[in-house]
Design a protein around this motif. Structure first.
Motif, PDB file in Angstrom:
ATOM      1  N   UNK A  20      -3.916  31.889   2.926  1.00 39.53           N
ATOM      2  CA  UNK A  20      -3.363  33.338   2.309  1.00 39.53           C
ATOM      3  C   UNK A  20      -3.647  33.532   1.072  1.00 39.53           C
ATOM      4  N   UNK A  21      -4.399  34.459   0.721  1.00 45.36           N
ATOM      5  CA  UNK A  21      -5.020  35.015  -0.604  1.00 45.36           C
ATOM      6  C   UNK A  21      -4.140  36.322  -1.232  1.00 45.36           C
ATOM      7  N   UNK A  22      -2.859  36.547  -1.121  1.00 44.79           N
ATOM      8  CA  UNK A  22      -2.564  37.616  -1.697  1.00 44.79           C
ATOM      9  C   UNK A  22      -1.417  37.283  -2.741  1.00 44.79           C
ATOM     10  N   UNK A  32       4.647  30.504  -9.191  1.00 44.88           N
ATOM     11  CA  UNK A  32       3.514  31.202  -9.165  1.00 44.88           C
ATOM     12  C   UNK A  32       2.203  30.462  -9.651  1.00 44.88           C
ATOM     13  N   UNK A  33       2.785  29.720 -10.758  1.00 45.02           N
ATOM     14  CA  UNK A  33       1.481  28.813 -11.126  1.00 45.02           C
ATOM     15  C   UNK A  33       0.864  27.778 -10.026  1.00 45.02           C
ATOM     16  N   UNK A  34       1.697  27.198  -9.215  1.00 48.10           N
ATOM     17  CA  UNK A  34       1.448  26.365  -8.447  1.00 48.10           C
ATOM     18  C   UNK A  34       0.582  26.912  -7.352  1.00 48.10           C
ATOM     19  N   UNK A  41      -7.921  27.057  -5.032  1.00 46.91           N
ATOM     20  CA  UNK A  41      -8.438  25.772  -4.652  1.00 46.91           C
ATOM     21  C   UNK A  41      -8.848  24.754  -5.940  1.00 46.91           C
ATOM     22  N   UNK A  42      -7.734  24.925  -6.970  1.00 45.99           N
ATOM     23  CA  UNK A  42      -8.061  24.146  -8.138  1.00 45.99           C
ATOM     24  C   UNK A  42      -7.574  22.523  -7.780  1.00 45.99           C
ATOM     25  N   UNK A  43      -6.673  22.402  -6.945  1.00 43.75           N
ATOM     26  CA  UNK A  43      -6.599  21.074  -6.637  1.00 43.75           C
ATOM     27  C   UNK A  43      -7.211  20.631  -5.504  1.00 43.75           C
ATOM     28  N   UNK A  46      -8.493  24.365   0.231  1.00 48.01           N
ATOM     29  CA  UNK A  46      -7.707  24.497   1.402  1.00 48.01           C
ATOM     30  C   UNK A  46      -6.508  23.529   1.608  1.00 48.01           C
ATOM     31  N   UNK A  47      -5.861  23.087   0.498  1.00 47.18           N
ATOM     32  CA  UNK A  47      -4.818  22.247   0.508  1.00 47.18           C
ATOM     33  C   UNK A  47      -3.530  22.967   1.177  1.00 47.18           C
ATOM     34  N   UNK A  48      -2.867  22.079   2.063  1.00 43.66           N
ATOM     35  CA  UNK A  48      -1.705  22.713   2.737  1.00 43.66           C
ATOM     36  C   UNK A  48      -0.802  21.366   2.853  1.00 43.66           C
ATOM     37  N   UNK A  49       0.644  21.716   2.429  1.00 48.13           N
ATOM     38  CA  UNK A  49       1.631  20.783   2.709  1.00 48.13           C
ATOM     39  C   UNK A  49       2.824  21.349   3.563  1.00 48.13           C
TER      40      UNK A  49
END
Length: 66
Positions: A20-22, A32-34, A41-43, A46-49
């Motif tokens: 999601x990119x909204x 919001x920062x996270x 993609x700073x971490x 496509x990271x997902x938990x």
């Protein structure tokens, strides 16, 4: 979700093919920062938990739990 929760569960991180990119307007500043780090993609790309995989013990013992 907070950064401590995300970091503590890196062994079960997954990958999101179509992230999601909204903009999300109802997040706290920390959330919001996270979200921005995840979206940009700073971490990891496509990271997902999946929140369903976070253990109940973590939820009740987390310092960020109200």
């Amino acid at each position: 979700m907070d950064r401590a929760t995300l970091d503590a569960h890196d062994p079960i991180w997954g990958s999101e093919d179509k992230p999601l990119r909204v903009d999300l307007h109802r997040l706290t500043p920390e959330e919001s920062a996270l979200y921005d780090d995840l979206r940009d993609n700073c971490i990891r790309a496509g990271l997902r938990l999946e929140q369903e995989h976070i253990g109940f013990y973590w939820l009740i013992s987390s310092p960020s739990t109200p």
